[in-house]
Scaffold this active site. Structure first.
Site, PDB file in Angstrom:
ATOM      1  N   ASP A 111      11.440 -22.494  11.929  1.00 46.45           N
ATOM      2  CA  ASP A 111      10.443 -23.519  12.244  1.00 46.45           C
ATOM      3  C   ASP A 111      11.212 -24.811  12.498  1.00 46.45           C
ATOM      4  O   ASP A 111      11.725 -25.434  11.564  1.00 46.45           O
ATOM      5  CB  ASP A 111       9.467 -23.694  11.081  1.00 46.45           C
ATOM      6  CG  ASP A 111       8.395 -24.752  11.354  1.00 46.45           C
ATOM      7  OD1 ASP A 111       8.473 -25.433  12.402  1.00 46.45           O
ATOM      8  OD2 ASP A 111       7.488 -24.911  10.513  1.00 46.45           O
ATOM      9  N   ASN A 138      14.218 -25.106  23.471  1.00 51.98           N
ATOM     10  CA  ASN A 138      13.025 -24.761  24.243  1.00 51.98           C
ATOM     11  C   ASN A 138      11.743 -24.813  23.418  1.00 51.98           C
ATOM     12  O   ASN A 138      10.655 -24.938  23.978  1.00 51.98           O
ATOM     13  CB  ASN A 138      13.194 -23.361  24.834  1.00 51.98           C
ATOM     14  CG  ASN A 138      11.925 -22.832  25.451  1.00 51.98           C
ATOM     15  OD1 ASN A 138      11.562 -23.181  26.570  1.00 51.98           O
ATOM     16  ND2 ASN A 138      11.210 -21.987  24.715  1.00 51.98           N
ATOM     17  N   GLY A 140       8.445 -25.598  21.574  1.00 49.80           N
ATOM     18  CA  GLY A 140       7.489 -26.684  21.794  1.00 49.80           C
ATOM     19  C   GLY A 140       6.083 -26.251  21.431  1.00 49.80           C
ATOM     20  O   GLY A 140       5.794 -25.065  21.281  1.00 49.80           O
ATOM     21  N   SER A 190       9.500 -31.473  30.128  1.00 45.72           N
ATOM     22  CA  SER A 190       8.268 -31.221  30.872  1.00 45.72           C
ATOM     23  C   SER A 190       8.053 -32.351  31.863  1.00 45.72           C
ATOM     24  O   SER A 190       8.470 -33.493  31.632  1.00 45.72           O
ATOM     25  CB  SER A 190       7.066 -31.133  29.921  1.00 45.72           C
ATOM     26  OG  SER A 190       5.847 -31.096  30.648  1.00 45.72           O
ATOM     27  N   TYR A 203       1.990 -34.969  23.138  1.00 45.28           N
ATOM     28  CA  TYR A 203       2.888 -34.062  23.867  1.00 45.28           C
ATOM     29  C   TYR A 203       3.641 -34.844  24.938  1.00 45.28           C
ATOM     30  O   TYR A 203       4.874 -34.752  25.056  1.00 45.28           O
ATOM     31  CB  TYR A 203       2.079 -32.928  24.486  1.00 45.28           C
ATOM     32  CG  TYR A 203       2.893 -31.948  25.298  1.00 45.28           C
ATOM     33  CD1 TYR A 203       3.607 -30.927  24.677  1.00 45.28           C
ATOM     34  CD2 TYR A 203       2.953 -32.040  26.689  1.00 45.28           C
ATOM     35  CE1 TYR A 203       4.356 -30.018  25.413  1.00 45.28           C
ATOM     36  CE2 TYR A 203       3.700 -31.134  27.434  1.00 45.28           C
ATOM     37  CZ  TYR A 203       4.390 -30.126  26.785  1.00 45.28           C
ATOM     38  OH  TYR A 203       5.135 -29.237  27.520  1.00 45.28           O
ATOM     39  N   LYS A 207       7.736 -35.608  25.016  1.00 46.18           N
ATOM     40  CA  LYS A 207       8.585 -35.189  26.128  1.00 46.18           C
ATOM     41  C   LYS A 207       9.276 -36.393  26.779  1.00 46.18           C
ATOM     42  O   LYS A 207      10.442 -36.287  27.198  1.00 46.18           O
ATOM     43  CB  LYS A 207       7.757 -34.426  27.170  1.00 46.18           C
ATOM     44  CG  LYS A 207       7.185 -33.103  26.651  1.00 46.18           C
ATOM     45  CD  LYS A 207       8.275 -32.164  26.168  1.00 46.18           C
ATOM     46  CE  LYS A 207       7.726 -30.806  25.743  1.00 46.18           C
ATOM     47  NZ  LYS A 207       8.776 -29.888  25.265  1.00 46.18           N
TER      48      LYS A 207
END
Length: 338
Positions: A111, A138, A140, A190, A203, A207
């Protein structure tokens, strides 16, 4: 008033505008130089293209882009350490990687929001294989919710802990080992880092923080010994996008296959590219972000929120159609997207 008459003030203004003009004139040459360097890197053999027997960590490897990235490296004969929370899924991916050419593959349930788990992941890798060559960050998560709808802070803090701190922690613990092998960090960021997509404020913010964090690392001493490739994928057919609420992604929006996205990311990493916009046509978002940010906000307001793009359009629409009909017209655009 006397401030404007001070010689220092005018000198600063002249130097500021002079710098702007010089940079503007130099910009076309800078673009050509950058394109030339990119082409040169694409044809010159690079040590990053040699993957066989290299030790590669892939976080978020249990599904989606992470799983497909692991498969791409497996086909090239890498030794993989697969990390994610779901042990059962990792076992399946591990076997698939071995079947597709990986020299070895291990799993380490992790985690990434837990600092101890991130430290253990790096320790497990080095203890098992004695080195670390590539760290693919990677992992997310995305929580689809308008900011004002959050009832407490725990939910959005989890998003930031995974999407931002999960990357920073693994990078911190892996740093000395990557320096030793002059390795590489591959980051699945992203396009949300530059696009104000609604209902995913944390989010997007995470990013954007990632993008700036790794860009800054390139300038710091680490950038001289560790290569960094940042991937900026758009909407991809994956578990993350499929679990979102209805209408969050317009049904008519072109979606790239996960396998194709992962291949583009790995190809960019092998070429040691700085960024990978996947698919490439998402580059228009960067141009709009710089030169026309107001226009970048129009489509999501109209098609995702069912709202007028600005007050002027709202007043004009209500004056022509009436308040109720105007509201229905914009809501129909939202319904069309769903």
């Amino acid at each position: 008033m006397w401030y404007w008459l001070e010689p220092r003030t005018w000198i600063q203004k002249i130097m500021g505008w002079g710098t702007f003009v010089v940079c503007l004139l130099f910009f076309p040459f800078a673009v050509m130089i950058n394109l030339g360097l990119s082409f040169f890197r694409s044809i010159v053999p690079s040590k990053y293209r040699i993957v066989k027997d290299k030790v590669i960590i892939v976080t978020g490897a249990s599904s989606g882009i992470g799983q497909c990235i692991a498969m791409e490296y497996a086909k090239k004969g890498a030794k993989l350490v697969l990390a994610a929370r779901r042990k059962e899924k990792l076992e399946e991916v591990r076997q698939a990687c071995l079947d597709n050419g990986a020299r070895d593959a291990s799993i380490c349930p992790t985690d990434v929001s837990n600092p101890e788990a991130c430290e253990n992941l790096i320790k497990f890798t080095v203890d098992t294989y004695g080195r670390l060559d590539v760290l693919v960050n990677n992992a997310g998560s995305a929580d689809i919710c308008a900011f004002e709808e959050y009832e407490d802070t725990k939910k959005f803090r989890k998003t930031v802990e995974v999407d931002f701190w999960g990357n920073i922690l693994t990078t911190r613990y892996a740093l000395e080992h990557l320096r030793r092998t002059r390795g590489q960090i591959v980051v699945t960021c992203s396009i949300a880092a530059v696009v104000p997509y609604p209902k995913q404020s944390f989010y997007n913010a995470s990013k954007a923080a990632l993008l700036n964090f790794y860009d800054t690392l390139r300038v710091e001493p680490i950038g001289q010994s560790v290569a960094i490739t940042i991937a900026l994928p758009g909407f991809i057919v994956s578990e993350l996008t499929s679990n979102g609420p209805k209408g969050h992604i317009p049904r008519w929006w072109p979606m790239m296959k996960t396998e194709d996205c992962a291949k583009k990311i790995v190809d960019a990493a092998l070429a040691n590219n700085r960024w990978a916009l996947v698919p490439f046509w998402y580059s228009f978002n960067v141009l709009f972000r710089v030169f026309a940010p107001e226009l970048l906000e129009v489509p999501p307001r109209m098609f995702l929120l069912g709202k007028p793009p600005n007050k002027g359009v709202k007043l004009m629409s209500e004056s022509v159609l009436g308040k109720d009909n105007s509201h229905k017209a914009f809501q129909s655009l939202k319904a069309f997207a769903e």
